[in-house]
Write a protein that holds these residues in place. Structure first.
Motif, mmCIF file in Angstrom:
data_model
loop_
_atom_site.group_PDB
_atom_site.id
_atom_site.type_symbol
_atom_site.label_atom_id
_atom_site.label_comp_id
_atom_site.label_asym_id
_atom_site.label_seq_id
_atom_site.Cartn_x
_atom_site.Cartn_y
_atom_site.Cartn_z
ATOM 1 N N GLY A 235 0.795 -1.228 0.000
ATOM 2 C CA GLY A 235 0.000 0.000 0.000
ATOM 3 C C GLY A 235 0.822 1.270 0.000
ATOM 4 N N ASN A 236 1.858 1.331 0.833
ATOM 5 C CA ASN A 236 2.627 2.573 0.963
ATOM 6 C C ASN A 236 3.828 2.630 0.023
ATOM 7 O OD1 ASN A 236 4.333 0.747 2.149
ATOM 8 N ND2 ASN A 236 4.520 1.829 4.116
ATOM 9 N N TYR B 132 1.716 6.587 -3.907
ATOM 10 C CA TYR B 132 0.440 7.225 -3.574
ATOM 11 C C TYR B 132 -0.159 7.911 -4.800
ATOM 12 C CZ TYR B 132 1.781 6.364 1.257
ATOM 13 O OH TYR B 132 2.141 5.756 2.434
ATOM 14 N N HIS C 42 -4.731 8.453 -2.026
ATOM 15 C CA HIS C 42 -4.978 7.018 -1.843
ATOM 16 C C HIS C 42 -3.662 6.254 -1.945
ATOM 17 C CE1 HIS C 42 -9.472 7.022 -2.315
ATOM 18 N NE2 HIS C 42 -9.171 8.212 -2.777
ATOM 19 N N ASP C 43 -3.567 5.166 -1.171
ATOM 20 C CA ASP C 43 -2.394 4.309 -1.325
ATOM 21 C C ASP C 43 -2.644 3.331 -2.476
ATOM 22 O OD1 ASP C 43 -3.940 2.172 -0.388
ATOM 23 O OD2 ASP C 43 -3.080 2.214 1.622
ATOM 24 N N ILE D 219 5.514 11.898 2.454
ATOM 25 C CA ILE D 219 5.662 11.227 1.166
ATOM 26 C C ILE D 219 6.749 11.934 0.361
ATOM 27 C CG2 ILE D 219 4.532 10.639 -1.010
ATOM 28 C CD1 ILE D 219 1.863 10.647 0.478
ATOM 29 N N LYS E 202 7.589 8.889 -4.527
ATOM 30 C CA LYS E 202 6.503 7.981 -4.151
ATOM 31 C C LYS E 202 5.138 8.458 -4.665
ATOM 32 C CE LYS E 202 8.014 5.142 -0.333
ATOM 33 N NZ LYS E 202 7.540 4.507 0.900
#
Length: 394
Positions: A79-80, A83, A99-100, A138, A142
């Protein structure tokens, strides 16, 4: 047979992408389940999975129940790892959601309580994104992509910004400006059309080359596809055809607006429309629709008159479009398509007018009252993974 190093690298990255796609479609899978679905050897899957874990694209998520042997370890998209930023542009507000990669919303902020255009909009969006990245810690690398969700009452061209120097001036779309600034892909979509291709494919089992989607809401808008390409007018792929229709006898756009249409139905059925009871009244209409068509309600004939008048207007719109475009399939959507059986009435009226022409397919997609944010998040994520594979191969 010997393979060149480039061919082996290409095959390897294609197989990685296949594993990613399989995980996206299924949510979580064990190595053995992935092996069964992608038709690769267990050793190949294990090796590629290890690389994807090392690259922090996927992760070991949980341990399943044993069926006699070793307990399976489930894998998911991490998930991370990246983004996705979604900007929603409505007539009364501008919002930012983050949102991830598992589609979970991790941040939500209102950027403005009124719509803003041009350079001012760009400043608000870029500033809002920087603030979100700082708060969520972030890093720029990413950021996987940006999605711009535009309300269909607005025009994308109105959001263009002006970049100027002493030498020249040039207009950029908000999409181009964000792509240039953040160096990530940006996808802009109208809210009701984010996943229209998926809906059409689900409806017809394939996407036709020549079709049009017409939405009957407070505005009558259409998206036209000829030879597989979207038709554009003044840079817009969503065309407000209500303003283009000329009828000496009736204001088609006003007649077909849901608020005006339902007001007539409410009046015929003897109920009073108010904002507080609109949902209740609409439910009442749907519940009593069968009685209307059986003539069991006193004003049934009046209701039917309004229905057929609206259907005739829609047929006229379709006729006008056929004068200028090659259309094999009409997809009708929006609020009016929620009326039970209304699409069949339109088909029958259209058949009477075009009885001597080849068969044209007419299908309907009822208006779904839902937030299309997730559909756009998925679209941006798909674009990211496609670009990810391409970047590796380069």
């Amino acid at each position: 047979m010997k393979f060149k190093a480039g061919s082996l690298k290409l095959m390897k990255e294609m197989n990685k992408n296949l594993i990613l796609r399989t995980l996206i479609e299924n949510g979580k899978l064990s190595r053995a389940e992935i092996t069964a679905k992608v038709n690769l050897s267990a050793s190949t899957v294990s090796s590629l999975v290890s690389e994807l874990i090392e690259d922090e694209i996927i992760e070991e998520n949980s341990i399943g129940e044993s069926s006699g042997g070793r307990k399976p370890i489930y894998l998911t998209i991490k998930g991370n790892s990246s983004y996705i930023f979604i900007i929603s542009l409505n007539s009364n507000d501008i919002t930012l959601r983050v949102h991830d990669m598992n589609l979970n919303e991790v941040y939500h902020s209102s950027l403005s309580k009124k719509i803003i255009y041009g350079n001012g909009l760009f400043a608000i969006i870029s500033g809002g994104m920087e603030k979100a990245m700082n708060k969520l810690n972030i890093q720029r690398e990413k950021a996987a992509g940006i999605g711009i969700l535009i309300d269909e009452s607005l025009y994308a061209a109105n959001f263009n910004m002006l970049f100027s120097t002493y030498v020249f001036q040039e207009n950029f779309s908000i999409q181009e400006a964000l792509e240039y600034t953040f160096k990530i892909p940006v996808i802009s979509e109208y809210s009701g059309r984010v996943d229209i291709e998926k809906q059409v494919e689900k409806l017809l089992r394939e996407i036709p080359e020549n079709y049009t989607y017409i939405s009957f809401d407070e505005k009558i808008t259409t998206s036209i596809y000829t030879n597989g390409k979207a038709f554009e007018r003044n840079g817009e792929r969503v065309i407000d055809i209500g303003k283009l229709l000329i009828s000496p006898n009736v204001d088609i756009e006003k007649l077909l607006s849901p608020s005006n249409f339902y007001r007539k139905i409410y009046h015929c059925l003897g109920i009073e429309k108010t904002y507080d009871t609109e949902e209740k009244n609409t439910s009442f209409i749907l519940e009593n629709w069968e009685k209307v068509w059986k003539g069991e309600i006193e004003s049934s004939h009046k209701v039917k008159e309004h229905i057929y008048e609206a259907a005739d207007c829609i047929t006229l719109i379709m006729k006008n479009l056929l004068l200028f475009f090659k259309i094999d399939v009409f997809i009708l959507g929006g609020t009016l398509m929620n009326v039970p059986g209304f699409d069949n009435i339109v088909k029958n009226q259209f058949g009477k007018v075009f009885s001597d022409t080849k068969e044209i397919i007419i299908k309907s997609i009822p208006k779904v009252e839902k937030d299309n944010t997730l559909a756009l998040v998925e679209k941006v994520r798909d674009r990211y993974f496609n670009d990810f594979s391409n970047r590796v191969l380069d």
